[in-house]
Enzyme design. Sequence first.
Site, short mmCIF file in Angstrom:
data_model
loop_
_atom_site.label_atom_id
_atom_site.label_comp_id
_atom_site.label_asym_id
_atom_site.label_seq_id
_atom_site.Cartn_x
_atom_site.Cartn_y
_atom_site.Cartn_z
N ARG A 13 0.63 -1.08 -0.01
CA ARG A 13 -0.08 -0.11 0.12
C ARG A 13 0.81 1.34 -0.05
NH1 ARG A 13 -0.70 4.71 2.62
NH2 ARG A 13 -0.29 3.66 4.68
N ASP A 14 1.67 1.48 1.10
CA ASP A 14 2.42 2.82 1.10
C ASP A 14 3.53 2.81 0.21
OD1 ASP A 14 3.18 5.08 2.19
OD2 ASP A 14 3.47 4.56 4.44
N HIS A 207 4.13 4.07 12.95
CA HIS A 207 4.34 3.86 11.36
C HIS A 207 5.35 5.10 11.18
CE1 HIS A 207 2.81 3.88 7.19
NE2 HIS A 207 3.49 5.06 7.41
N HIS A 209 8.68 6.67 9.11
CA HIS A 209 9.29 6.88 7.79
C HIS A 209 10.74 7.56 8.15
CE1 HIS A 209 5.80 7.04 4.57
NE2 HIS A 209 5.49 6.49 5.96
N CYS A 240 4.03 9.98 0.78
CA CYS A 240 2.49 10.19 0.84
C CYS A 240 2.35 11.21 -0.31
CB CYS A 240 2.19 10.76 2.11
SG CYS A 240 0.49 11.31 2.17
N ASN A 249 9.22 4.46 4.14
CA ASN A 249 9.03 3.87 5.20
C ASN A 249 10.51 3.29 5.78
OD1 ASN A 249 5.97 3.43 5.76
ND2 ASN A 249 6.35 3.55 3.73
#
Length: 306
Positions: A13-14, A207, A209, A240, A249
């Site tokens: 996803r990310d 979460h 980065h 993002c 990430n």
Amino acid sequence: MKEKVKVCEVGPRDGLQMAHDIMPTELKSRWIAAMAQAGVTEIEVGSFVPAKLVPQMADTDAIVRSALEQPGLRVMALVPNLRGAQAAYAAGAHGVGVPVSVSEGHSRSNTRKGTAEQVEEVARIVEWVRAQERPMAIEPGCATAFGCAIDGEIALDKVVRTAVALAEAGVDAVALADTVGYGNPAQVRALVRAVRSEIGGKLTKLHLHDTMGLGLANALAGLEEGIRSFDSALAGLGGCPFAPGASGNIVTDDLVFMLESMGFDTGIDLDRLIASRELLHEGVPNEPMFGQVSRAGIPKTYRVQA
């Protein structure tokens, strides 16, 4: 017995949402399966967002259904609103993450709602899901909790208020997200302590980065504060599309190496995890692949802790 730490892979996803190439659905399914077979027990496989906004996520419904075939895998998806949650539920997802940005500027850029409005959206998701026959976990993240590329510094008390509002909405768990990677270890310690003092065990995950190169240091600070669940992306992909300057990430392979070397149990076979990078590179050949362990090789001293 070793203490367990959960590593949730968010690369599908990310990571892929920022990729220039669109990874073919069949190859994406094989990549997810390879990571699951390496011992990754939780994967955020996609997001239910409009394909015109994030075309890389257009196949999320099919990917969720495919991932559910992997034994023991907890299949997660990101959803921005109730409609997305309903789509995730229909596909069979075990749980959903919902972005709730503490930064007003990022919140409106990301979801077209202010922070309070997005908290209300989460409450609607909770109400709808609880009325269904099958359970589905609702685990929002306080995005930009450590700083924002649009609004700059984020006050600690606003993060705490947002986390409390989410807990009061009835969610299953709350994460703190360093969406743009501006955080530092002292900030992580202070914020984890402040939020936990208000919502207790509902704070479960970080979460992180690696924009400023402090991703693993921040993970270690969280670990020392009792956090036992972390999001990461294979090869450090990610970012993002609605947060200028956000880079990838923390690298899953490097995180697993650090945790296992320290004596924690992730349940992940590092050799097989690194091998799964080949499928990722095949799917998005133009994306840079990061990671120190994959570059240097797994040392002979690896996993010497009892």
